[in-house]
Write a protein that holds these residues in place. Structure first.
Motif, PDB file in Angstrom:
ATOM      1  N   VAL A 176      12.364   5.560 -10.396  1.00  0.00           N
ATOM      2  CA  VAL A 176      11.511   6.433 -11.210  1.00  0.00           C
ATOM      3  C   VAL A 176      11.463   7.834 -10.598  1.00  0.00           C
ATOM      4  N   VAL A 177      11.324   7.911  -9.274  1.00  0.00           N
ATOM      5  CA  VAL A 177      11.277   9.218  -8.619  1.00  0.00           C
ATOM      6  C   VAL A 177      12.592   9.961  -8.836  1.00  0.00           C
ATOM      7  N   SER A 178      13.708   9.262  -8.698  1.00  0.00           N
ATOM      8  CA  SER A 178      15.009   9.901  -8.939  1.00  0.00           C
ATOM      9  C   SER A 178      15.111  10.391 -10.377  1.00  0.00           C
ATOM     10  N   TYR A 179      14.687   9.564 -11.316  1.00  0.00           N
ATOM     11  CA  TYR A 179      14.713   9.929 -12.738  1.00  0.00           C
ATOM     12  C   TYR A 179      13.870  11.172 -13.004  1.00  0.00           C
ATOM     13  N   LEU A 180      12.661  11.214 -12.432  1.00  0.00           N
ATOM     14  CA  LEU A 180      11.764  12.346 -12.661  1.00  0.00           C
ATOM     15  C   LEU A 180      12.301  13.626 -12.036  1.00  0.00           C
ATOM     16  N   GLN A 181      13.143  13.474 -10.999  1.00  0.00           N
ATOM     17  CA  GLN A 181      13.772  14.644 -10.380  1.00  0.00           C
ATOM     18  C   GLN A 181      15.125  14.947 -11.017  1.00  0.00           C
ATOM     19  N   GLU A 182      15.401  14.246 -12.140  1.00  0.00           N
ATOM     20  CA  GLU A 182      16.611  14.469 -12.938  1.00  0.00           C
ATOM     21  C   GLU A 182      17.895  14.133 -12.176  1.00  0.00           C
ATOM     22  N   ALA A 183      17.772  13.225 -11.205  1.00  0.00           N
ATOM     23  CA  ALA A 183      18.954  12.702 -10.501  1.00  0.00           C
ATOM     24  C   ALA A 183      19.328  11.392 -11.201  1.00  0.00           C
ATOM     25  N   TYR A 184      19.943  11.490 -12.379  1.00  0.00           N
ATOM     26  CA  TYR A 184      20.094  10.340 -13.260  1.00  0.00           C
ATOM     27  C   TYR A 184      21.068   9.285 -12.728  1.00  0.00           C
ATOM     28  N   THR A 185      22.101   9.720 -12.025  1.00  0.00           N
ATOM     29  CA  THR A 185      23.051   8.745 -11.473  1.00  0.00           C
ATOM     30  C   THR A 185      22.367   7.864 -10.435  1.00  0.00           C
ATOM     31  N   GLU A 186      21.636   8.503  -9.511  1.00  0.00           N
ATOM     32  CA  GLU A 186      20.898   7.744  -8.494  1.00  0.00           C
ATOM     33  C   GLU A 186      19.853   6.835  -9.154  1.00  0.00           C
ATOM     34  N   ALA A 187      19.155   7.366 -10.143  1.00  0.00           N
ATOM     35  CA  ALA A 187      18.130   6.568 -10.824  1.00  0.00           C
ATOM     36  C   ALA A 187      18.742   5.329 -11.462  1.00  0.00           C
TER      37      ALA A 187
ATOM     38  N   ALA B  22       6.138  10.992  -2.569  1.00  0.00           N
ATOM     39  CA  ALA B  22       6.419   9.722  -3.227  1.00  0.00           C
ATOM     40  C   ALA B  22       7.649   9.054  -2.611  1.00  0.00           C
ATOM     41  N   ARG B  23       8.722   9.807  -2.457  1.00  0.00           N
ATOM     42  CA  ARG B  23       9.953   9.233  -1.908  1.00  0.00           C
ATOM     43  C   ARG B  23       9.747   8.771  -0.464  1.00  0.00           C
ATOM     44  N   GLN B  24       9.019   9.573   0.327  1.00  0.00           N
ATOM     45  CA  GLN B  24       8.783   9.201   1.724  1.00  0.00           C
ATOM     46  C   GLN B  24       8.034   7.873   1.812  1.00  0.00           C
ATOM     47  N   ARG B  25       6.959   7.740   1.021  1.00  0.00           N
ATOM     48  CA  ARG B  25       6.162   6.513   1.074  1.00  0.00           C
ATOM     49  C   ARG B  25       6.962   5.309   0.577  1.00  0.00           C
TER      50      ARG B  25
ATOM     51  N   ALA C 166       0.833  -1.202   0.000  1.00  0.00           N
ATOM     52  CA  ALA C 166       0.000   0.000   0.000  1.00  0.00           C
ATOM     53  C   ALA C 166       0.871   1.256   0.000  1.00  0.00           C
ATOM     54  N   LEU C 167       1.944   1.240   0.777  1.00  0.00           N
ATOM     55  CA  LEU C 167       2.878   2.379   0.798  1.00  0.00           C
ATOM     56  C   LEU C 167       3.527   2.573  -0.571  1.00  0.00           C
ATOM     57  N   SER C 168       3.904   1.462  -1.192  1.00  0.00           N
ATOM     58  CA  SER C 168       4.511   1.541  -2.515  1.00  0.00           C
ATOM     59  C   SER C 168       3.527   2.119  -3.528  1.00  0.00           C
ATOM     60  N   GLY C 169       2.263   1.649  -3.469  1.00  0.00           N
ATOM     61  CA  GLY C 169       1.240   2.176  -4.366  1.00  0.00           C
ATOM     62  C   GLY C 169       1.012   3.657  -4.151  1.00  0.00           C
ATOM     63  N   ALA C 170       0.969   4.075  -2.883  1.00  0.00           N
ATOM     64  CA  ALA C 170       0.789   5.499  -2.580  1.00  0.00           C
ATOM     65  C   ALA C 170       1.945   6.315  -3.144  1.00  0.00           C
ATOM     66  N   GLY C 171       3.150   5.754  -3.101  1.00  0.00           N
ATOM     67  CA  GLY C 171       4.306   6.442  -3.662  1.00  0.00           C
ATOM     68  C   GLY C 171       4.212   6.594  -5.169  1.00  0.00           C
ATOM     69  N   VAL C 172       3.776   5.531  -5.858  1.00  0.00           N
ATOM     70  CA  VAL C 172       3.643   5.589  -7.316  1.00  0.00           C
ATOM     71  C   VAL C 172       2.619   6.642  -7.731  1.00  0.00           C
ATOM     72  N   LEU C 173       1.450   6.622  -7.101  1.00  0.00           N
ATOM     73  CA  LEU C 173       0.415   7.585  -7.469  1.00  0.00           C
ATOM     74  C   LEU C 173       0.855   9.004  -7.149  1.00  0.00           C
ATOM     75  N   ALA C 174       1.661   9.171  -6.109  1.00  0.00           N
ATOM     76  CA  ALA C 174       2.166  10.507  -5.764  1.00  0.00           C
ATOM     77  C   ALA C 174       3.107  11.018  -6.852  1.00  0.00           C
ATOM     78  N   TRP C 175       4.028  10.170  -7.327  1.00  0.00           N
ATOM     79  CA  TRP C 175       4.937  10.685  -8.362  1.00  0.00           C
ATOM     80  C   TRP C 175       4.225  10.913  -9.679  1.00  0.00           C
ATOM     81  N   MET C 176       3.139  10.185  -9.926  1.00  0.00           N
ATOM     82  CA  MET C 176       2.371  10.440 -11.149  1.00  0.00           C
ATOM     83  C   MET C 176       1.722  11.815 -11.118  1.00  0.00           C
TER      84      MET C 176
END
Length: 681
Positions: A478-489, A450-453, A433-443
């Motif tokens: 995905v969250v790292s990628y969307l925040q343009e932190a490409y190395t972490e992603a 998203a990262r917290q969840r 459920a936490l993972s799902g909440a994170g996905v919907l948050a980044w969408m």
């Protein structure tokens, strides 16, 4: 009228629920046919008659015959040589008299019968016409005011409202409210007339607010109407009181379903042998699909015949006004809590059986779409009852559904509501459920939440032995990628990929692999991005997971377009749109429209502007803004299109696109892609 003019048709029954307008339609048909019958048209109202034995004296009296003990024989003799249309109104309460209608028709070759009834007569040669409610507006796409005024339900409401308040007019200010009232009342003429009568003392907004108790509000009508026509409750109660006790029990229990139900669901929730107490554990698979015995089917047939139930495409449903009455009766009987608990048990168990990954994904998406309203009611019950484990397990099972169908804000609300319930253990269900909440948050571009969840989910999974860690790492990437932190992603995707491969999960591994191609693309390695994207698409095709195929097509199209292979990109986008429409792929469909627009930017810039406008409006509707990482390609294509057109025309085309619904925009996109591909062939 046309049906009654057919030579072979002798008996036509107009059937439908109380207040749908059967009498109105019968009178209109009779008036139109009065010149077609040499001996005229005669109306016999049976509203006040409840004894079958009194039907024939009433008919004889309406025809001007003297009262006789053998009224039926007298009628046969009188009608033997006449060419006449006999309209028998409100026959449902004298159904035992129906067989004699066959005798009348046999003795009088020139006789035709038009009967209104809430129940079928079940006579040989009977033709039945189910009288539909009036057409109501589409609230998602309200037409212009002039067109809305012509809508049948709106027109009747306004006509009756002006009868009690001559100054009433449909206006831009009240149009949406009036349309919503008409939809809430199912387009039932009686309900609309009774509601419109309240305009004397209530503004439309206040009336709509009070329609949450619609059966209590709609309690007055013309004084010359029968008692059962003066109130909507009375109109429905009339049909209800004609049911047998078992049929009444089934009818009131059916009120708990929202959006209809399958026979299997009805058997599980309303079956006499179904459990009557709620329990926190989900039912077994056998409880989900109990046998539907012949007695239950007979009762369902009786409710259909009584026009209290509707059937379409294997599902049974009620008009909302009738359902409100059923719930009211179930509440009065004191059985509503138990019925709601059985309903929740059934549908919450269904969520935990859903297979939203793999080859059964499309079938399950379709099934969950059909049951969406029932799922909402079941989840609300679990939250209201404080059933933390049940709510978490079901919300966790559904997050992919909300994700794929872009019910983003709704999904987040359900997940956060379940996560907030006290008493739930640190379980895999909570982690999911936490993972799902994170996905919907980044969408929805809420990256901190998203990262917290997702980090909370990762901590629970690691504590419980590692199950699902690869899944959560992929989402963190995905969250790292969307925040343009490409190395972490890249690190998170590669770690997720390694874990999936270690587990031997090919389908799971394709997800971080596909996401890795996005990073590679943005870092400029187009050849590797294409190679990875084609490999991922091949895996998803082999596994038969349609939503992921659409996503992979979308990602690959971006790469090959950048490589200058526009015809290949067009083919990928066309396939993606066709598949995506089939399953309602939500946010990805907006991406596909935007990429199609980008492909058309230089050659047909106004067409591109139209699609961009449609995509922008669609994103606003589903609450999914464009990701920052997509802005570079988007801005490049936008600049190209604007340079190839005049600003005024471009802006006008954009505005036209904003007014399109998604299906119209998708049709436009597919047509354009077809022409584009043909130009390269």
């Amino acid at each position: 009228g046309d049906l009654l003019q057919e030579t072979s048709l002798r008996l036509l029954t107009l059937r439908g629920p109380g207040g749908v307008g059967k009498t109105r339609l019968a009178l209109a048909a009779a008036a139109a046919l009065v010149d077609q019958f040499a001996d005229g048209v005669h109306l016999v109202s049976l509203a006040s008659i409840t004894s079958p034995g009194l039907v024939w004296p009433a008919v004889a009296q309406s025809l001007g015959l003297k009262p006789q003990a053998e009224a039926l024989d007298s009628l046969k003799e009188h009608l033997r040589h006449q060419q006449l249309l006999l309209v028998l109104d409100n026959f449902e309460q004298v159904i035992p008299a129906a067989p004699a209608l066959s005798e009348l028709l046999a003795s009088a070759p020139g006789l035709k019968l038009l009967v209104t009834s809430r129940r079928l007569l079940n006579l040989y040669g009977e033709h039945s016409f189910l009288v539909p409610p009036l057409a109501v507006p589409d609230l998602a796409r309200l037409p212009a005011l002039a067109v809305l005024r012509e809508n049948p339900a709106v027109a009747l409401f306004c006509e009756r409202a002006r009868a009690v308040r001559p100054s009433f007019e449909l206006s831009e200010a009240n149009a949406s409210t009036v349309a919503t009232i008409c939809v809430r009342l199912d387009g039932l003429p009686l309900a609309l007339e009774l509601a419109a009568a309240r305009i004397r003392v209530l503004e439309p907004g206040a009336l709509l607010t009070r329609l949450s108790r619609s059966l209590e509000l709609l309690t007055s009508g013309p004084q010359d109407a029968s008692a059962r026509q003066r109130t909507l409750r009375g109109a429905i109660a009339w049909s209800y009181n004609l049911l047998s006790p078992p049929e009444q029990r089934l009818f009131t229990a059916l009120g708990v379903f929202t959006g209809g139900a399958t026979p299997e669901a009805i058997a599980a929730v309303c079956h006499p042998d179904a459990p009557t107490e709620s329990h926190p554990d989900p039912p077994t698979e056998s409880q989900l699909d109990p046998p539907t015995d012949s007695q239950l089917l007979e009762h369902l047939s009786a409710l259909l015949d009584a026009s209290l139930l509707q059937q379409a495409q294997g599902r049974f449903s009620m008009l909302e006004t009738i359902r409100a009455f059923a719930l009211e009766e179930e509440t009065t009987k004191g059985t509503l809590p138990q019925t709601k608990a059985r309903h929740a048990d059934y549908f919450l168990a269904l969520t935990r059986q859903a297979q939203l990954t793999g080859p059964e994904q499309e079938a399950w998406l379709n099934r969950l779409n059909l049951e969406r309203d029932n799922l909402r009611a079941a989840l609300q019950w679990a939250l209201d009852q404080g059933q933390a484990e049940v709510a978490l397990a079901s919300a966790a099972a559904l997050w992919r559904y909300w994700h794929m169908q872009s019910h983003l804000s709704e999904g987040r609300a359900w997940l956060e509501g379940a996560l907030a319930l006290p008493g739930a253990a640190e379980s895999l269900a909570r982690a999911e459920a936490l993972s799902g909440a994170g996905v919907l948050a980044w969408m929805q571009s809420d990256y901190p939440q998203a990262r917290q969840r997702l980090l909370e989910s990762l901590a629970i999974r690691q504590k419980l032995g590692g199950e699902g860690v690869a899944h959560t790492l992929n989402n963190l990437g995905v969250v790292s990628y969307l925040q343009e932190a490409y190395t972490e992603a890249r690190d998170e995707f590669e770690e997720s990929l390694a874990l999936y491969r270690q587990e031997g999960d090919t389908l799971g591994a394709a997800r971080p692999l596909g996401n890795l191609s996005l990073v590679v693309y943005l870092q400029g390695d187009l050849e590797r991005a294409r190679s990875i994207s084609e490999e991922v698409l091949s895996i998803f095709r082999r596994e038969g997971e349609v939503w992921s195929i659409v996503t992979a097509l979308n990602n690959l199209a971006r790469v090959v377009k950048r490589q200058g292979q526009q015809a290949y990109a067009a083919a990928l986008l066309e396939e993606g749109l066709r598949l995506g429409r089939r399953i309602g792929a939500g946010r990805v469909l907006a991406d596909l429209l935007e990429k199609t627009a980008g492909l058309l930017a230089s050659g047909t810039p106004l067409y591109a502007a139209r699609l961009w406008g449609a995509a922008e409006a669609y994103r606003q509707r589903i609450g999914a803004p464009m990701e920052t990482v997509s802005h570079r390609d988007y801005q490049h294509d936008l600049k190209t299109a604007r340079a190839a057109s005049c600003p005024a025309s471009f802006d006008a085309a954009w505005s036209v696109g904003q007014a399109l619904d998604f299906d119209q925009a998708a049709d436009d996109a597919l047509e354009a892609l077809g022409s584009y591909a043909a130009a390269f062939s």
